[in-house]
Enzyme design. Structure first.
Site, PDB file in Angstrom:
ATOM      1  N   CYS A  14       0.842  -1.175  -0.163  1.00  0.00           N
ATOM      2  CA  CYS A  14       0.038   0.049   0.030  1.00  0.00           C
ATOM      3  C   CYS A  14       1.028   1.370  -0.062  1.00  0.00           C
ATOM      4  CB  CYS A  14      -0.891   0.099   1.159  1.00  0.00           C
ATOM      5  SG  CYS A  14      -2.145   1.328   1.329  1.00  0.00           S
TER       6      CYS A  14
ATOM      7  N   ASP B 218       0.444   3.954   1.405  1.00  0.00           N
ATOM      8  CA  ASP B 218       0.310   4.454   2.890  1.00  0.00           C
ATOM      9  C   ASP B 218       1.864   4.533   3.555  1.00  0.00           C
ATOM     10  OD1 ASP B 218       0.287   4.733   5.929  1.00  0.00           O
ATOM     11  OD2 ASP B 218      -2.023   4.099   5.566  1.00  0.00           O
TER      12      ASP B 218
ATOM     13  N   ARG C 155       2.675   4.980   6.224  1.00  0.00           N
ATOM     14  CA  ARG C 155       3.212   4.312   7.615  1.00  0.00           C
ATOM     15  C   ARG C 155       3.802   2.938   7.156  1.00  0.00           C
ATOM     16  NH1 ARG C 155      -2.577   4.974  10.231  1.00  0.00           N
ATOM     17  NH2 ARG C 155      -2.974   4.260   7.987  1.00  0.00           N
TER      18      ARG C 155
ATOM     19  N   HIS D 206      -2.215  -3.811   5.021  1.00  0.00           N
ATOM     20  CA  HIS D 206      -2.192  -3.499   6.479  1.00  0.00           C
ATOM     21  C   HIS D 206      -3.368  -3.481   7.043  1.00  0.00           C
ATOM     22  CE1 HIS D 206      -2.663   0.849   6.148  1.00  0.00           C
ATOM     23  NE2 HIS D 206      -2.553   0.588   4.734  1.00  0.00           N
TER      24      HIS D 206
ATOM     25  N   CYS E  57      -6.377  -0.149   6.663  1.00  0.00           N
ATOM     26  CA  CYS E  57      -6.221   0.558   5.513  1.00  0.00           C
ATOM     27  C   CYS E  57      -7.279   1.495   5.085  1.00  0.00           C
ATOM     28  CB  CYS E  57      -5.874  -0.550   4.406  1.00  0.00           C
ATOM     29  SG  CYS E  57      -5.373   0.150   2.619  1.00  0.00           S
TER      30      CYS E  57
END
Ligand code: ZN
Length: 219
Positions: A45, A47, A49, A101, A104
Site C-alpha cells: 500500500c 500508505d 506508515r 495492512h 487501510c
C-alpha cells in the site's frame, strides 16, 4: 524551475543519510550503481506508515517495490504488470509478496457508500472482493472488524491476481523458481503476519471459489 531551498530539511537529511551509509560501507553506492539484484518484489500500500524497506530492515538494492492505494493488482493495470514483468523476467526475483495492512484507509473507503471522486473507480477492485466474500462479514459487529477482514481478504485476492498474470504463469511453465506470498502488516505493533497461503507452481493456484483459509479474521 523547482526551488530546492523550499524544502531544506529533506535535502539536509538526505546528505546525512548518504554520509551515514558511506561511513558504514565506503563502497556501498559505487557497488549499488553497478547493478541491482533483489530477490524480492514487494507489492504494498502507498500508505506512508508502511515503508517497505524499513519494515523488513533491508537496504536499497534488496527489495523491488510497487505501491498503490490498498495494494491492488488489477488485471488491466499496466503499471503494476510492467513492474511484475521486469521483476520476474529481468531481475528474476524468487519471491513476490502482496503486503496489506490493518486499518487501510483505501479498504475502509471501499466499505463505505460515500463518493470519493476518481478513486472510487480504483476502490471498485476492493468492493468486488467484499461482494465476493460478503457472507463472512455478516457475523462481524464493528466496522473496524469488517475493515480488517477485508484488508486480509484483499491481500489474498490480489496475490491470486498475481498468480493469474501471464508473466508469473509463464515463469512457472519455464521452470523458474518463484513464490507468491500474502502478508499483512499491523501498524499498531510493527509486526508482519503471513496469511498462510504461498503459491509456488501453476497447480497450486486456488480456484476463484476456494474456501477461505481458517486463520483469516483472527488477528
Ligand atoms: Zn493502505
Amino acid at each position: 524551475m523547482c526551488d530546492h531551498h523550499l524544502l531544506p530539511d529533506l535535502f539536509q537529511s538526505n546528505q546525512r543519510w548518504a554520509q551515514r551509509i558511506k561511513d558504514q560501507d565506503p563502497e556501498f553506492f559505487a557497488k549499488l550503481a553497478q547493478q541491482q539484484s533483489p530477490e524480492y518484489l514487494w507489492i504494498g500500500c502507498a500508505d506512508s506508515r508502511v515503508p517497505a524497506n524499513e519494515i523488513v530492515d533491508l537496504l536499497p538494492g534488496e527489495l523491488f517495490v510497487h505501491r498503490n492505494v490498498a495494494n491492488v493488482v488489477s488485471h488491466n493495470d499496466f503499471n503494476c504488470h510492467s513492474v511484475i514483468q521486469y521483476a520476474v523476467e529481468v531481475l528474476k526475483v524468487k519471491h513476490i509478496m502482496v503486503v496489506g495492512h490493518y486499518g487501510c484507509g483505501g479498504v475502509r473507503a471501499a466499505l463505505e457508500d460515500a463518493s470519493h471522486g476518481l478513486i472510487d473507480n480504483w476502490l471498485r477492485n476492493i468492493k468486488d472482493v467484499y461482494f465476493k466474500h460478503e457472507q463472512h462479514f455478516r457475523q462481524l459487529s464493528s466496522q473496524d472488524e469488517r475493515v480488517d477482514l477485508l484488508c486480509e481478504l484483499n491481500v489474498m485476492e490480489q496475490m491470486i491476481n498475481v498468480c493469474h498474470t501471464t508473466i508469473v504463469q509463464n515463469a512457472w511453465r519455464a521452470g523458474q523458481e518463484l513464490h507468491v506470498h500474502g502478508w499483512i502488516y499491523d501498524i499498531q505493533d510493527g509486526i508482519l503476519k503471513d496469511l498462510g497461503l504461498c503459491v509456488s507452481a501453476l497447480d497450486q493456484i486456488p480456484s476463484y471459489h476456494a474456501p477461505l483459509p481458517a486463520q483469516l479474521g483472527c488477528r
